[in-house]
Scaffold this motif. Structure first.
Motif, PDB file in Angstrom:
ATOM      1  N   PRO A 142       0.845  -1.205   0.000  1.00  0.00           N
ATOM      2  CA  PRO A 142       0.000   0.000   0.000  1.00  0.00           C
ATOM      3  C   PRO A 142       0.873   1.245   0.000  1.00  0.00           C
ATOM      4  O   PRO A 142       1.858   1.321   0.726  1.00  0.00           O
ATOM      5  N   TYR A 143       0.519   2.239  -0.840  1.00  0.00           N
ATOM      6  CA  TYR A 143       1.452   3.333  -1.085  1.00  0.00           C
ATOM      7  C   TYR A 143       0.994   4.684  -0.552  1.00  0.00           C
ATOM      8  O   TYR A 143       1.812   5.587  -0.390  1.00  0.00           O
ATOM      9  N   ASN A 144      -0.298   4.874  -0.298  1.00  0.00           N
ATOM     10  CA  ASN A 144      -0.717   6.162   0.235  1.00  0.00           C
ATOM     11  C   ASN A 144      -2.058   6.046   0.957  1.00  0.00           C
ATOM     12  O   ASN A 144      -2.725   5.007   0.927  1.00  0.00           O
ATOM     13  N   THR A 145      -2.453   7.126   1.601  1.00  0.00           N
ATOM     14  CA  THR A 145      -3.679   7.134   2.402  1.00  0.00           C
ATOM     15  C   THR A 145      -4.938   6.946   1.557  1.00  0.00           C
ATOM     16  O   THR A 145      -5.844   6.208   1.977  1.00  0.00           O
ATOM     17  N   PRO A 146      -5.084   7.574   0.385  1.00  0.00           N
ATOM     18  CA  PRO A 146      -6.291   7.334  -0.434  1.00  0.00           C
ATOM     19  C   PRO A 146      -6.480   5.863  -0.797  1.00  0.00           C
ATOM     20  O   PRO A 146      -7.610   5.364  -0.807  1.00  0.00           O
ATOM     21  N   PHE A 147      -5.375   5.172  -1.098  1.00  0.00           N
ATOM     22  CA  PHE A 147      -5.489   3.739  -1.400  1.00  0.00           C
ATOM     23  C   PHE A 147      -5.993   2.970  -0.193  1.00  0.00           C
ATOM     24  O   PHE A 147      -6.866   2.108  -0.308  1.00  0.00           O
ATOM     25  N   ILE A 148      -5.457   3.282   1.000  1.00  0.00           N
ATOM     26  CA  ILE A 148      -5.892   2.605   2.219  1.00  0.00           C
ATOM     27  C   ILE A 148      -7.366   2.885   2.491  1.00  0.00           C
ATOM     28  O   ILE A 148      -8.115   1.994   2.917  1.00  0.00           O
ATOM     29  N   LYS A 149      -7.790   4.124   2.259  1.00  0.00           N
ATOM     30  CA  LYS A 149      -9.200   4.469   2.444  1.00  0.00           C
ATOM     31  C   LYS A 149     -10.085   3.647   1.517  1.00  0.00           C
ATOM     32  O   LYS A 149     -11.138   3.123   1.932  1.00  0.00           O
TER      33      LYS A 149
END
Length: 439
Positions: free
Chosen positions: A95-102
């Motif tokens: 996972p590379y950033n917060t939007p992806f995790i969201k």
């Protein structure tokens, strides 16, 4: 007339259903969907429950146009075939950033919600390496994910038999919340296998937590428990002895240099557990915990150890020496040790004699993996003893470290040793030995 005869059907049309389902079993989702368009029989085959009992869903962190469909396909699959699932594995890859995790959290919310409503067969769930302590997991997203997972585990608690949350890296309170979800309906859980290795955040002294002890006391049928040594205490061993003695077979224990492991655990607690659970085997995995005094506090003679892995991960430390561990600690398990793995940067000491003596003293040792500075003659001595039935090894995997760039001479000697013991190696051993320059 020849023109009046019906066209001959393809032999595929007569393929028994069981064979057709087997063919579908080897197809990926896209090919299954295309094959289902051929005819009604093939379409029915695609909806056979046996094709959808096991599933691995991977969410790839690398951004690309193709990856955007993964979230949609995961939800589509769950709605279409989720009711058949028995074994589910979720993978979160890089996972590379917060939007992806969201996006992952929202997708998992829908996936778990639908599964919780439609599935009554799920017995195995694996969600590894969530690493919830990373900064890309914002507090709100993290809290919502844990809440959704806890709700799902509560719904599945009566049927789930295996749970793997390795690498979750969460707080003590969050971890106990998830584990308590498995027993929230009846105040006890009969799940048989749990993997909570690296489940809690680094540096937590879980062994001193009354909350953790209370949580673990609700598990009454554990067969296999995988966890970190920073969870071990006299209280935990007593809980396992009281509630899971009739089923407990395996404890897999990881001890990492960054996890607290200074607690004092009584040998009597281990002895009482081993006596009450006679089928118990304990497997230790040490990561950069190499000093003799640290190991001596952990490797008590009362523990029924069947496997030990000691890995220094290429680190060389002149402050520690491996010799007392090989000569004083490990021989205590001569009657039960079956698997030994040593990955050591022992460039300051030669261990050939001590290692060979340890191997010969362990009467049940079947598996040996060694990455270390050894002399090539060690392999000849080991194989000679194996040929004389002085040990019962069936697997020998050795990487001989050398401080020289050119290992041609060592390779030639290893080839000569192989030819000398070729019949033994080819007929009785899983054998792999190489030299490896460490410069």
């Amino acid at each position: 007339m020849e023109g009046d005869s019906e066209p001959e059907k393809s032999s595929w049309a007569h393929l028994p259903d069981v064979c057709l389902r087997r063919v579908f079993h080897w197809l990926d989702d896209r090919d299954r969907s295309r094959a289902a368009l051929v005819c009604k029989k093939w379409s029915c085959a695609m909806y056979s429950g046996s094709l959808w009992r096991c599933r691995t869903i991977t969410f790839y962190g690398q951004p690309s146009r193709a990856r955007t469909l993964e979230f949609q396909s995961a939800l589509w699959y769950t709605k279409k075939f989720g009711k058949y699932l028995k074994h589910l594995e979720i993978k979160l890859s890089n996972p590379y950033n917060t939007p992806f995790i969201k996006k992952f959290q929202v997708t998992m919310k829908g996936l778990l919600s639908h599964l919780g409503k439609c599935n009554s067969h799920l017995v195995s769930l694996s969600i590894k390496y969530l690493e919830l302590d990373c900064l890309i997991w914002k507090n709100v997203v993290r809290a919502q994910f844990i809440k959704n997972l806890a709700t799902f585990l509560k719904r599945m608690s009566k049927q789930l038999d295996y749970l793997n949350l390795k690498g979750a890296r969460i707080t003590l309170e969050e971890g106990c919340e998830l584990l308590n979800s498995l027993s929230s309906l009846t105040n006890r859980s009969f799940i048989s296998e749990i993997n909570i290795e690296d489940f809690f955040s680094l540096h937590l002294s879980v062994y001193s937590s009354a909350l953790f002890h209370q949580t673990m006391s609700k598990f009454h049928s554990l067969t296999i428990l995988t966890f970190n040594y920073n969870c071990i205490s006299d209280e935990l061993l007593d809980i396992l002895r009281e509630h899971s003695y009739h089923s407990l077979c395996t404890l897999n224990i990881k001890c990492h240099i960054h996890d607290p492991h200074g607690q004092v655990v009584s040998g009597m607690s281990w002895a009482n557990l081993a006596k009450k659970a006679p089928k118990l085997n304990v497997n230790f995995f040490f990561e950069r915990v190499m000093k003799h005094d640290h190991l001596a506090r952990i490797l008590l003679v009362e523990i029924p150890v069947s496997s030990i892995s000691l890995r220094s991960c290429y680190f060389s430390d002149p402050d520690w020496t491996m010799r007392p561990t090989l000569t004083n600690l490990l021989p205590a398990y001569w009657h039960g040790l079956q698997k030994l793995t040593l990955e050591l940067n022992n460039d300051h000491e030669l261990l050939d004699d001590e290692l060979l003596q340890l191997i010969l003293s362990c009467k049940r040792l079947l598996f040996l993996k060694v990455w270390a500075f050894l002399s090539v003659s060690f392999m000849e001595r080991l194989l000679q003893n194996r040929a004389e039935r002085k040990c019962i090894l069936t697997t020998i995997k050795v990487r001989i470290y050398t401080a020289q760039d050119d290992s041609t001479e060592e390779e030639r000697l290893l080839a000569d040793i192989y030819r000398k013991f070729k019949y033994l190696i080819d007929s009785e051993l899983n054998y792999f030995v190489i030299t490896y320059p460490m410069v």
